[in-house]
Every structure is written in C-alpha cells, then in structure tokens.
Design a protein around this motif. Sequence first.
Motif, mmCIF file in Angstrom:
data_model
loop_
_atom_site.group_PDB
_atom_site.id
_atom_site.type_symbol
_atom_site.label_atom_id
_atom_site.label_comp_id
_atom_site.label_asym_id
_atom_site.label_seq_id
_atom_site.Cartn_x
_atom_site.Cartn_y
_atom_site.Cartn_z
ATOM 1 N N MET A 60 22.598 -56.913 1.936
ATOM 2 C CA MET A 60 21.575 -55.992 2.437
ATOM 3 C C MET A 60 21.021 -56.508 3.761
ATOM 4 S SD MET A 60 17.955 -54.840 0.714
ATOM 5 C CE MET A 60 18.771 -54.377 -0.809
ATOM 6 N N ASN A 61 20.870 -55.610 4.713
ATOM 7 C CA ASN A 61 20.353 -55.959 6.029
ATOM 8 C C ASN A 61 18.820 -56.035 5.969
ATOM 9 O OD1 ASN A 61 19.430 -55.866 8.774
ATOM 10 N ND2 ASN A 61 21.438 -55.071 9.370
ATOM 11 N N LEU A 62 18.284 -57.267 5.969
ATOM 12 C CA LEU A 62 16.847 -57.449 5.815
ATOM 13 C C LEU A 62 16.068 -56.984 7.043
ATOM 14 C CD1 LEU A 62 16.744 -60.936 4.034
ATOM 15 C CD2 LEU A 62 16.655 -58.642 3.027
ATOM 16 N N VAL A 63 16.683 -57.080 8.214
ATOM 17 C CA VAL A 63 16.009 -56.609 9.428
ATOM 18 C C VAL A 63 15.810 -55.092 9.363
ATOM 19 C CG1 VAL A 63 16.183 -56.389 11.935
ATOM 20 C CG2 VAL A 63 16.909 -58.505 10.819
ATOM 21 N N TYR A 64 16.853 -54.397 8.956
ATOM 22 C CA TYR A 64 16.747 -52.950 8.831
ATOM 23 C C TYR A 64 15.770 -52.569 7.716
ATOM 24 C CZ TYR A 64 18.158 -48.078 8.292
ATOM 25 O OH TYR A 64 18.158 -46.711 8.206
ATOM 26 N N LEU A 65 15.758 -53.335 6.639
ATOM 27 C CA LEU A 65 14.810 -53.077 5.554
ATOM 28 C C LEU A 65 13.377 -53.205 6.041
ATOM 29 C CD1 LEU A 65 14.052 -52.620 2.588
ATOM 30 C CD2 LEU A 65 14.385 -55.069 2.205
ATOM 31 N N ARG A 66 13.100 -54.250 6.812
ATOM 32 C CA ARG A 66 11.751 -54.439 7.355
ATOM 33 C C ARG A 66 11.373 -53.273 8.263
ATOM 34 N NH1 ARG A 66 9.865 -56.493 12.134
ATOM 35 N NH2 ARG A 66 7.765 -57.413 12.094
ATOM 36 N N LEU A 67 12.305 -52.842 9.101
ATOM 37 C CA LEU A 67 12.054 -51.711 9.992
ATOM 38 C C LEU A 67 11.763 -50.447 9.200
ATOM 39 C CD1 LEU A 67 12.053 -50.370 12.812
ATOM 40 C CD2 LEU A 67 14.543 -50.123 12.578
ATOM 41 N N GLU A 68 12.519 -50.240 8.141
ATOM 42 C CA GLU A 68 12.339 -49.043 7.322
ATOM 43 C C GLU A 68 10.970 -49.031 6.652
ATOM 44 O OE1 GLU A 68 13.695 -45.373 5.899
ATOM 45 O OE2 GLU A 68 14.446 -46.721 7.459
ATOM 46 N N ILE A 69 10.545 -50.166 6.138
ATOM 47 C CA ILE A 69 9.235 -50.251 5.489
ATOM 48 C C ILE A 69 8.116 -49.974 6.493
ATOM 49 C CG2 ILE A 69 7.607 -51.830 4.381
ATOM 50 C CD1 ILE A 69 10.012 -53.159 3.028
ATOM 51 N N LEU A 70 8.250 -50.512 7.697
ATOM 52 C CA LEU A 70 7.234 -50.278 8.729
ATOM 53 C C LEU A 70 7.171 -48.796 9.105
ATOM 54 C CD1 LEU A 70 7.761 -53.358 11.088
ATOM 55 C CD2 LEU A 70 5.856 -52.941 9.512
ATOM 56 N N ARG A 71 8.318 -48.146 9.171
ATOM 57 C CA ARG A 71 8.348 -46.714 9.500
ATOM 58 C C ARG A 71 7.611 -45.901 8.442
ATOM 59 N NH1 ARG A 71 14.460 -45.204 9.998
ATOM 60 N NH2 ARG A 71 13.680 -43.197 10.729
ATOM 61 N N ILE A 72 7.778 -46.272 7.188
ATOM 62 C CA ILE A 72 7.127 -45.528 6.113
ATOM 63 C C ILE A 72 5.618 -45.769 6.123
ATOM 64 C CG2 ILE A 72 6.948 -45.273 3.614
ATOM 65 C CD1 ILE A 72 9.918 -45.990 3.443
ATOM 66 N N ILE A 73 5.220 -47.037 6.273
ATOM 67 C CA ILE A 73 3.802 -47.379 6.238
ATOM 68 C C ILE A 73 3.029 -46.659 7.336
ATOM 69 C CG2 ILE A 73 2.165 -49.269 6.605
ATOM 70 C CD1 ILE A 73 4.111 -51.110 5.186
ATOM 71 N N ARG A 74 3.654 -46.486 8.479
ATOM 72 C CA ARG A 74 2.979 -45.863 9.614
ATOM 73 C C ARG A 74 2.848 -44.351 9.484
ATOM 74 N NH1 ARG A 74 6.298 -49.464 14.102
ATOM 75 N NH2 ARG A 74 5.106 -51.405 13.817
ATOM 76 N N SER A 75 3.426 -43.779 8.452
ATOM 77 C CA SER A 75 3.339 -42.333 8.267
ATOM 78 C C SER A 75 2.028 -41.974 7.579
ATOM 79 C CB SER A 75 4.514 -41.842 7.419
ATOM 80 O OG SER A 75 4.327 -40.495 7.057
ATOM 81 N N PRO A 76 1.224 -41.089 8.172
ATOM 82 C CA PRO A 76 -0.044 -40.698 7.518
ATOM 83 C C PRO A 76 0.176 -39.982 6.200
ATOM 84 C CG PRO A 76 0.413 -39.304 9.437
ATOM 85 C CD PRO A 76 1.408 -40.417 9.471
ATOM 86 N N GLN A 77 1.312 -39.262 6.073
ATOM 87 C CA GLN A 77 1.590 -38.579 4.816
ATOM 88 C C GLN A 77 1.762 -39.568 3.673
ATOM 89 O OE1 GLN A 77 3.168 -38.011 7.666
ATOM 90 N NE2 GLN A 77 3.208 -35.821 8.120
ATOM 91 N N PHE A 78 2.322 -40.731 3.974
ATOM 92 C CA PHE A 78 2.515 -41.739 2.932
ATOM 93 C C PHE A 78 1.170 -42.186 2.375
ATOM 94 C CE2 PHE A 78 2.468 -46.275 1.868
ATOM 95 C CZ PHE A 78 3.346 -46.278 0.790
ATOM 96 N N ALA A 79 0.235 -42.506 3.262
ATOM 97 C CA ALA A 79 -1.078 -42.963 2.801
ATOM 98 C C ALA A 79 -1.800 -41.878 2.014
ATOM 99 C CB ALA A 79 -1.921 -43.404 4.002
ATOM 100 N N LEU A 80 -1.677 -40.641 2.456
ATOM 101 C CA LEU A 80 -2.397 -39.553 1.796
ATOM 102 C C LEU A 80 -1.863 -39.295 0.396
ATOM 103 C CD1 LEU A 80 -4.387 -37.171 1.779
ATOM 104 C CD2 LEU A 80 -2.615 -35.790 2.890
#
Length: 244
Positions: free
Chosen positions: A1-21
């Motif tokens: 598993m590509n850990l760099v891509y995983l970290r990027l993916e998690i950051l993309r999700i966290i930054r989404s306001p819909q996710f927090a809501l």
Amino acid sequence: MNLVYLRLEILRIIRSPQFALFTIVVPVGMFLLFGGLFGDETGPGGLKASVTTMINMAAYGAMSGALFTGTRVATDRTDGWQRQLRLTPMRGPGYLAVKIASAMAMALPVVVIVYLTGALRGVQLDLAQWLLTAVALWLGALPFAVLGLLLGLFGKGDTVGAMTGALMLPLGVFGGLWMPLAFMPEWMSDVAHFTPTYWLGRLGTVALGPGGGLGPAVGVLAAWLVLPALVVLRRFRLDQGKVA
C-alpha cells in the motif's frame, strides 16, 4: 500500500466541509438530542437508552465516514485521476486498498468523538466495554467502506454526494440508529433486521452482554461486505479496461 497516497487521501477527505457536517456534527447532535430525551429510559437487556443511543450514533458516524470515500472515487473518475495513476507504479489493487484504508481511517475518529461526547454527558461503561464496543463499531464499518467504493464507481463527481446522502438517511432511520427501536413502531423493528446498519449497532451492543447475537451480526455484515466487494471488483476492472 502506498502510504504517501494514503496520507494525501485522508487529508483530502478531512478538508471537505461535507465530511465534518455529515459524519461528525450530525451524529453528535442526534446523540445529544435523543440521548437527552430518552436517556433515563431502560430498553431491552437492561441497557439505558443513553448507552444504546450513543452506540447507535457512533455506528451512524462510522458508517457515514466509511461511505464518504465514494465521493473521492467518483471525483477521481470524473477528473481523470484514475487514468493518471495508471502511469505510476500503483496498480488497481493498491488503489482500492488505499480507498478502503482511508475510509476506515475516517470511521475511527468519529466513533471516538461520539464516545467522548457520551462520556461528558454521563454515560458510564467500564474501560473494557468502551474499548470493545468502539473496536466492534470500527471493524463493522468495513462493509460500508466497500459500499462507498461501489457508489463512487457507479456515480459521478457531481452526483455521488447526493447519492451517499440519500443512502445514509434510510439506513440510519430504518436501521434503528436514529432512535432506539424499543420506542419505535413494531413494523420498523421488522424492517431494521434487513439492514446492515441494524446489525452494526447490534454488533456494538454485543460487548455489553445483553441477548448475545454476535454470530448473526457478523454473518449479515460479512454478506454485506462480500457481495458488494464482488461488484466493486467487476466494475473497477471494466473501468480500467475503458481507459487502457
């Protein structure tokens, strides 16, 4: 598993306001509302409604966090990101593994936040019960991560968010997560047994002892994991063939 891509993916999700809501604000708010209304009532198995509601809202949040990965998959397809990834050493299984891992990574903190809210509101469990129920809910969210992939592979970037929300609502209501089934009409209890969300919530209460039910919960959730996974693999291979 590509850990760099995983970290990027998690950051993309966290930054989404819909996710927090949808994955944090809604389950916490629902717990505060219904936990306050029914908290002193005692349901089946002798569990207080405040405990059941906390577990159900944590389950709803874990489900929402896991399903949310579908929005990223749909965006990747719409923007051509999947085609770009084919030019890198990452292959299809690695891409899917990152999406599943990111979904599970988003499910865990939601459970923790709802549990912290419950502890602050006076829910009392021993340490083993806190840990066992949290782990059970987190692992039980895996089928919803796969369902999120399924939505993302069939939807488009501008529609999959609405599709996810449209799925979350009936799963939460008819799965008995929004309110304890003991306080709902009998027909809703019958419907709930056909939904994966009911069994996710049930999985969370198994660690507390009342009524057993571990085997059926694991069996139903396993079915909801395997069958959509087969469709995901088939659809992903077709998508890969189109851009080859």
